[in-house]
Design an enzyme around this catalytic site. Structure first.
Site, PDB file in Angstrom:
ATOM      1  N   GLU A  57       0.639  -3.190   4.940  1.00 35.05           N
ATOM      2  CA  GLU A  57      -1.307  -2.662   4.381  1.00 35.05           C
ATOM      3  C   GLU A  57      -1.090  -1.925   6.000  1.00 35.05           C
ATOM      4  O   GLU A  57      -0.908  -2.646   6.867  1.00 35.05           O
ATOM      5  CB  GLU A  57      -1.891  -2.982   5.111  1.00 35.05           C
ATOM      6  CG  GLU A  57      -3.039  -3.327   3.196  1.00 35.05           C
ATOM      7  CD  GLU A  57      -3.516  -1.650   2.986  1.00 35.05           C
ATOM      8  OE1 GLU A  57      -3.937  -1.462   3.512  1.00 35.05           O
ATOM      9  OE2 GLU A  57      -4.033  -1.902   1.924  1.00 35.05           O
ATOM     10  N   ASP A  58      -1.110  -0.364   6.151  1.00 33.62           N
ATOM     11  CA  ASP A  58      -1.431   0.158   7.842  1.00 33.62           C
ATOM     12  C   ASP A  58      -3.559   0.398   7.748  1.00 33.62           C
ATOM     13  O   ASP A  58      -3.979   0.949   8.640  1.00 33.62           O
ATOM     14  CB  ASP A  58      -0.766   1.874   7.592  1.00 33.62           C
ATOM     15  CG  ASP A  58      -1.853   2.618   6.471  1.00 33.62           C
ATOM     16  OD1 ASP A  58      -2.215   1.992   5.088  1.00 33.62           O
ATOM     17  OD2 ASP A  58      -2.165   3.842   6.674  1.00 33.62           O
TER      18      ASP A  58
ATOM     19  N   THR B 280       1.480  10.081   3.933  1.00 35.36           N
ATOM     20  CA  THR B 280       0.713  11.288   3.831  1.00 35.36           C
ATOM     21  C   THR B 280      -0.602  11.119   4.110  1.00 35.36           C
ATOM     22  O   THR B 280      -1.523  11.574   4.430  1.00 35.36           O
ATOM     23  CB  THR B 280       0.126  10.862   2.158  1.00 35.36           C
ATOM     24  OG1 THR B 280       0.359   9.591   1.823  1.00 35.36           O
ATOM     25  CG2 THR B 280       0.901  11.513   1.063  1.00 35.36           C
TER      26      THR B 280
ATOM     27  N   ASP C  26       1.139  -1.188   0.023  1.00 34.10           N
ATOM     28  CA  ASP C  26      -0.573  -0.114  -0.190  1.00 34.10           C
ATOM     29  C   ASP C  26       0.157   1.207  -0.072  1.00 34.10           C
ATOM     30  O   ASP C  26       2.154   0.664   0.128  1.00 34.10           O
ATOM     31  CB  ASP C  26      -0.758   0.408   0.825  1.00 34.10           C
ATOM     32  CG  ASP C  26      -1.247   1.295   1.001  1.00 34.10           C
ATOM     33  OD1 ASP C  26      -1.886   1.435   0.550  1.00 34.10           O
ATOM     34  OD2 ASP C  26      -1.410   1.736   2.183  1.00 34.10           O
ATOM     35  N   LEU C  27       0.796   2.637  -0.584  1.00 31.08           N
ATOM     36  CA  LEU C  27       1.251   3.345  -0.607  1.00 31.08           C
ATOM     37  C   LEU C  27       1.272   4.416   1.370  1.00 31.08           C
ATOM     38  O   LEU C  27       1.537   4.115   1.294  1.00 31.08           O
ATOM     39  CB  LEU C  27       1.025   4.337  -1.414  1.00 31.08           C
ATOM     40  CG  LEU C  27       1.847   5.773  -2.049  1.00 31.08           C
ATOM     41  CD1 LEU C  27       3.538   5.426  -1.907  1.00 31.08           C
ATOM     42  CD2 LEU C  27       0.397   6.761  -3.157  1.00 31.08           C
ATOM     43  N   ASP C  28      -0.165   5.356   0.929  1.00 32.23           N
ATOM     44  CA  ASP C  28      -0.263   6.480   1.836  1.00 32.23           C
ATOM     45  C   ASP C  28      -0.442   5.649   3.383  1.00 32.23           C
ATOM     46  O   ASP C  28      -0.655   4.617   3.367  1.00 32.23           O
ATOM     47  CB  ASP C  28      -1.797   6.866   1.866  1.00 32.23           C
ATOM     48  CG  ASP C  28      -2.184   7.372   0.417  1.00 32.23           C
ATOM     49  OD1 ASP C  28      -1.024   8.796   0.540  1.00 32.23           O
ATOM     50  OD2 ASP C  28      -3.048   7.580  -0.004  1.00 32.23           O
TER      51      ASP C  28
ATOM     52  N   LYS D 241      -9.309   5.185   6.228  1.00 34.06           N
ATOM     53  CA  LYS D 241      -8.141   4.835   5.758  1.00 34.06           C
ATOM     54  C   LYS D 241      -7.969   3.614   4.874  1.00 34.06           C
ATOM     55  O   LYS D 241      -8.850   2.460   4.621  1.00 34.06           O
ATOM     56  CB  LYS D 241      -6.980   4.311   6.873  1.00 34.06           C
ATOM     57  CG  LYS D 241      -6.143   5.465   7.432  1.00 34.06           C
ATOM     58  CD  LYS D 241      -5.262   4.732   8.645  1.00 34.06           C
ATOM     59  CE  LYS D 241      -5.172   6.190  10.029  1.00 34.06           C
ATOM     60  NZ  LYS D 241      -3.622   5.546  11.056  1.00 34.06           N
TER      61      LYS D 241
ATOM     62  N   SER E  66      -2.611   0.523  -4.380  1.00 29.18           N
ATOM     63  CA  SER E  66      -2.873   1.894  -3.686  1.00 29.18           C
ATOM     64  C   SER E  66      -4.345   2.266  -4.202  1.00 29.18           C
ATOM     65  O   SER E  66      -4.547   1.824  -5.529  1.00 29.18           O
ATOM     66  CB  SER E  66      -2.649   2.790  -3.584  1.00 29.18           C
ATOM     67  OG  SER E  66      -2.211   4.308  -3.427  1.00 29.18           O
ATOM     68  N   ALA E  67      -4.950   2.837  -3.210  1.00 31.10           N
ATOM     69  CA  ALA E  67      -6.727   3.551  -3.472  1.00 31.10           C
ATOM     70  C   ALA E  67      -6.463   4.930  -4.416  1.00 31.10           C
ATOM     71  O   ALA E  67      -7.327   5.381  -4.765  1.00 31.10           O
ATOM     72  CB  ALA E  67      -7.301   3.705  -2.202  1.00 31.10           C
TER      73      ALA E  67
ATOM     74  N   LYS F  26     -10.992  -0.810  -1.337  1.00 26.33           N
ATOM     75  CA  LYS F  26     -10.944  -2.356  -0.615  1.00 26.33           C
ATOM     76  C   LYS F  26     -11.907  -1.697   0.583  1.00 26.33           C
ATOM     77  O   LYS F  26     -12.783  -1.027   0.847  1.00 26.33           O
ATOM     78  CB  LYS F  26     -10.077  -1.705  -0.233  1.00 26.33           C
ATOM     79  CG  LYS F  26      -8.004  -1.700  -0.743  1.00 26.33           C
ATOM     80  CD  LYS F  26      -7.174  -1.101   0.180  1.00 26.33           C
ATOM     81  CE  LYS F  26      -5.817  -1.091  -0.819  1.00 26.33           C
ATOM     82  NZ  LYS F  26      -4.836  -0.015  -0.308  1.00 26.33           N
TER      83      LYS F  26
HETATM   84  C1  BG6 Z   1      -5.544   5.893   0.336  1.00 26.16           C
HETATM   85  C2  BG6 Z   1      -5.484   6.887   1.415  1.00 26.16           C
HETATM   86  O1  BG6 Z   1      -4.456   4.725  -0.190  1.00 26.16           O
HETATM   87  O2  BG6 Z   1      -5.982   6.051  -0.824  1.00 26.16           O
HETATM   88  C3  BG6 Z   1      -7.768   7.474   1.408  1.00 26.16           C
HETATM   89  O3  BG6 Z   1      -4.986   5.687   2.914  1.00 26.16           O
HETATM   90  C4  BG6 Z   1      -7.532   7.662  -0.013  1.00 26.16           C
HETATM   91  O4  BG6 Z   1      -7.005   7.974   2.721  1.00 26.16           O
HETATM   92  C5  BG6 Z   1      -7.439   6.927  -0.597  1.00 26.16           C
HETATM   93  O5  BG6 Z   1      -8.547   8.511   0.945  1.00 26.16           O
HETATM   94  C6  BG6 Z   1      -7.920   7.425  -2.216  1.00 26.16           C
HETATM   95  O6  BG6 Z   1      -6.488   8.715  -2.924  1.00 26.16           O
HETATM   96  P1  BG6 Z   1      -7.320   9.872  -3.828  1.00 26.16           P
HETATM   97  O7  BG6 Z   1      -5.570  10.067  -3.668  1.00 26.16           O
HETATM   98  O8  BG6 Z   1      -7.081   8.913  -4.814  1.00 26.16           O
HETATM   99  O9  BG6 Z   1      -7.670  11.327  -2.701  1.00 26.16           O
HETATM  100 MG    MG Z   2      -2.736   3.203   3.723  1.00 25.82          MG
END
Ligand code: BG6
Ligand code: MG
Length: 216
Positions: free
Chosen positions: A168-169, A16, A8-10, A44, A113-114, A144
């Site tokens: 994953e967090d 972030t 996962d990224l964030d 999240k 990542s989402a 997710k």
């Molecule tokens: C996820 C984050 O990685 O991405 C969420 O944990 C975030 O908080 C989601 O809403 C979507 O991200 P973005 O950058 O497309 O708004």
């Molecule tokens: Mg995350």
């Protein structure tokens, strides 16, 4: 079968998650209600659209379609403002070194990542070239805990789901990995991520050999 790693990224690679929270809180406040860090745990890992639906439910607020879309644009504008200055110093402890240890073993690496901002962030933190595949919010249609993002990542790496280890967090992300039939390492709090196979506070001092030993 050689394993593959999906990150996962964030909140896993880069710090972030706090900026997503600040932007959502600002949006909630602008709509006349508050939004706490405790509420934020549910968001999240969840896509932008699903996050806004959840926030509106928490705040007991309804928006029509045009207002809903405008709220998404406002939130993302604030988020982009917050991450404007982001650089490699926002990489979470040990994450870059861990990625290096994975690649040194010839193990394939994907992003799952989402976020629709994932490539921009990877460019800013100078880690874009560390990934063999990138599956982000622009490539998936189901948020997710649906396993789509991780199954697509496994497919792009040409590795079966059962050989993938996800990092994953987020509660929703851990569930998505489980739903994909993958192994999952939680990054964060063990109390929150209790569905992960095991949980670590971060990657500091960790190598892929340590993780593989835990799954042996
Ligand atoms: C996820 C984050 O990685 O991405 C969420 O944990 C975030 O908080 C989601 O809403 C979507 O991200 P973005 O950058 O497309 O708004
Ligand atoms: Mg995350």
């Amino acid at each position: 079968m050689k394993p593959a790693c999906i990150f996962d990224l964030d909140g896993v690679i880069v710090d972030t998650a706090k900026y997503h929270y600040l932007a959502w809180k600002r949006l909630a406040n602008s709509l006349g209600f508050d939004f706490t860090e405790h509420d934020n745990e549910q968001l999240k890992g969840v896509s932008r659209v699903e996050s806004l639906k959840l926030i509106l439910r928490l705040g007991g607020k309804q928006l029509d379609d045009a207002e809903f879309d405008a709220a998404l644009v406002r939130k993302n504008g604030w988020y982009l403002e917050y991450i404007q200055q982001i650089g490699p110093e926002e990489i979470l402890p040990g994450a870059a070194e861990f990625l290096t240890s994975v690649r040194a073993q010839g193990i394939k690496v994907a992003l799952g990542s989402a976020s629709k901002n994932a490539v921009l962030i990877l460019e800013r933190i100078q880690l874009l070239d560390q990934f063999d595949a990138i599956v982000d919010g622009n490539k998936v249609s189901k948020a997710k805990p649906d396993p789509e993002v991780f199954l697509k990542a496994a497919e792009e790496l040409a590795v079966p789901a059962s050989a993938c280890i996800v990092f994953e967090d987020a509660v929703a992300g851990v569930q998505a990995a489980r739903n994909a039939g993958m192994k999952v390492v939680g990054i964060g709090s063990a109390a929150v991520l209790d569905q992960a196979h095991f949980v670590l506070p971060n990657f500091a001092g960790l190598s892929i050999a340590d993780v593989l030993a835990r799954f042996a």
